[in-house]
Design an enzyme around this catalytic site. Structure first.
Site, PDB file in Angstrom:
ATOM      1  CG  HIS A 153      -1.503  -1.155   1.285  1.00  0.00           C
ATOM      2  ND1 HIS A 153      -2.973  -1.521   0.929  1.00  0.00           N
ATOM      3  CD2 HIS A 153      -1.411  -2.338   2.202  1.00  0.00           C
ATOM      4  CE1 HIS A 153      -3.258  -2.813   1.244  1.00  0.00           C
ATOM      5  NE2 HIS A 153      -2.382  -3.279   1.939  1.00  0.00           N
ATOM      6  CB  SER A 274      13.340  22.260 -15.300  1.00  0.00           C
ATOM      7  OG  SER A 274      12.531  23.387 -15.199  1.00  0.00           O
ATOM      8  CE  LYS A 280      11.195  19.909 -11.449  1.00  0.00           C
ATOM      9  NZ  LYS A 280      10.292  18.902 -10.882  1.00  0.00           N
ATOM     10  CD  GLU A 287       8.392  11.700 -15.408  1.00  0.00           C
ATOM     11  OE1 GLU A 287       8.471  12.325 -14.018  1.00  0.00           O
ATOM     12  OE2 GLU A 287       8.441  12.541 -16.336  1.00  0.00           O
TER      13      GLU A 287
END
Ligand code: ARG
Length: 471
Positions: A153, A274, A280, A287
């Site tokens: 979980h 970024s 970043k 992804e």
């Protein structure tokens, strides 16, 4: 080619709508190889004179050389790869070339061409899958003794070996490998000689072409052969399940790479920055990998939906079968181009991973199991430990910092010998049941997986050796 029957030219929009050249030109060399097997068989059976058979084979090889040399520009007006090559053959050797297509339909031709093409492509996919699994086994070996949190979980559950994490994903990919080889076997049947749907009145020798092309066997029923695409579905199912596994692995790493988790370190070369936020470092590659599952599932759905309700046998719907198949194959190629190399460089910050253990609550199951060994029924042990966890949470006390007096207030059965067990490393090491997370079990798993992988590699080498020479 069908001008005999028609009194009107094909509408130009129809030419563009019905062509499949944009899809099937990539199979040109496989198509030529299939035609060479066919023409050898025609020569072998006497349906063609030896001279004619040799002339056609020689010219087909020259066409292959034209393609290799970038000197062949196929025409959309000729509809597909098959017609482009055949018309070039006829251009080159006239009436002799016009004999090639006897005893053959594009229905069994395209079927043969795709299977030939796939056998090679699938070997590339195997190379990718093999290197992916190999990298995971190496990471598991490298990280077998590193303790990290295991989650259910997405809540801390029990301490695990990072090796166990890598092996969990490796096991999924090993199952994919099994599915992959089943799909390969479905592809590895020779359809040539099935004709349009019913075989041929000519004395074709299907065994000859099957042998020349190095297929494992011949397809059994001419109608089923030109009508079915189960072997594509097998590949797409493998790809869809595999895509799900890649997606889950990517998601795990993305989560552990966040500042909030922060114990997975990704290589700079596989991250991007970024355009506005200088601090970043984004896991874009992971992804994109996570998202690929969408394309792979979509490709499977596309073909499943297309196949339902098509009456026997060949119908033109089937021409678009390659659209989803090639999309999936290209997608797999993209995944293998980055994933193994990215994984190779993933590092673990064990200290950061262990910071999450500070409250010691991840060891609660260990306490309950300790009590079971003292003779306490598990349900009672669970409840007692639950009380002490509540005490820790309410008083902001790490479980590992409790005094004997505090333990005894809730659990009189606890003795001094519990205390040395209360470390994440001990907890991981003591989970030594078969397949458990102890480094001993992880290492045994790695050895078993290596044996499996070696057997798969052997299987793949057998298939590679059966591939016919291409021109
Ligand atoms: N380009 C076609 C395909 O990929 C070849 C088969 C055409 N056959 C036919 N009966 N029209 O399926």
């Amino acid at each position: 080619m069908w001008k005999g029957r028609f009194s009107q030219d094909t509408d130009e929009a129809v030419v563009n709508f019905t062509q499949s050249l944009d899809l099937d030109w990539r199979m040109a060399l496989a198509d030529i190889r299939g035609s060479i097997a066919h023409v050898r068989m025609l020569g072998h059976t006497g349906l063609l004179s030896k001279d004619d058979a040799e002339t056609i084979e020689k010219n087909l090889k020259e066409i292959a050389a034209e393609i290799h040399g970038g000197k062949f520009t196929p025409k959309v007006s000729l509809e597909d790869v098959h017609m482009n090559i055949e018309s070039r053959l006829i251009e080159k050797c006239g009436a002799t070339g016009a004999r090639l297509h006897m005893g053959r339909s594009r229905n069994d031709q395209v079927n043969t061409t795709v299977r030939l093409y796939l056998r090679r492509e699938l070997m590339d996919i195997w190379t990718g899958l093999d290197s992916l699994i190999s990298v995971l086994l190496k990471k598991a070996e490298e990280h077998a003794d590193i303790v990290v949190p295991g989650y259910t979980h997405l809540q801390q559950a029990q301490p695990i070996s990072m090796g166990q994490f890598w092996m969990a994903h490796a096991q999924a990919f090993l199952r994919d490998a099994r599915r992959f080889f089943e799909a390969y076997e479905a592809v590895d049947e020779c359809p040539l000689g099935c004709g349009a749907l019913a075989g041929s009145t000519l004395p074709l020798d299907r065994e000859f072409t099957c042998g020349d092309l190095g297929f494992a066997s011949m397809t059994a029923n001419s109608m089923d052969t030109v009508a079915q695409r189960d072997h594509f579905l097998d590949i797409l199912y493998f790809a869809a399940v595999f895509g799900g596994h890649v997606s889950r692995l990517s998601e795990d790493l993305i989560i552990y790479f966040t500042t909030e988790f922060g114990w997975v370190k990704l290589p700079d070369a596989f991250c991007t920055g970024s355009s506005i936020m200088p601090q970043k470092k984004n896991p874009d590659v992971l992804e994109l990998l996570r998202g690929k599952a969408g394309q792979l599932n979509g490709a499977l759905m596309d073909l499943l939906m297309m196949m339902k309700g098509i009456p026997l046998t060949y119908n033109r719907d089937l021409q678009d079968d390659k659209r989803s198949l090639f999309r999936a194959i290209d997608c797999l190629g993209g995944i293998f181009s980055v994933l193994p190399n990215l994984l190779k460089e993933v590092a673990i910050d064990e200290e950061a991973a262990n910071r999450g253990f500070a409250d010691g609550l991840i060891l609660a199951t260990d306490v309950a199991e300790y009590l079971v060994l003292q003779g306490v029924p598990f349900r009672n042990a669970h409840e007692k430990v639950g009380h002490i966890v509540r005490y820790c949470v309410e008083n902001k006390r790490p479980l590992t910092s409790l005094t004997m007096d505090e333990w005894h207030k809730y659990i009189p059965e606890v003795k001094e010998d519990l205390l040395p067990l209360l470390s994440p490393r001990k907890s991981m090491e003591r989970r030594n049941t078969f397949g458990g997370t102890s480094p001993t079990q992880v290492r045994r798993q790695i050895e078993d997986a290596k044996v499996k992988l070696a057997l798969f590699t052997e299987e793949a080498n057998g298939f590679k050796n059966a591939l016919p020479e291409e021109y």
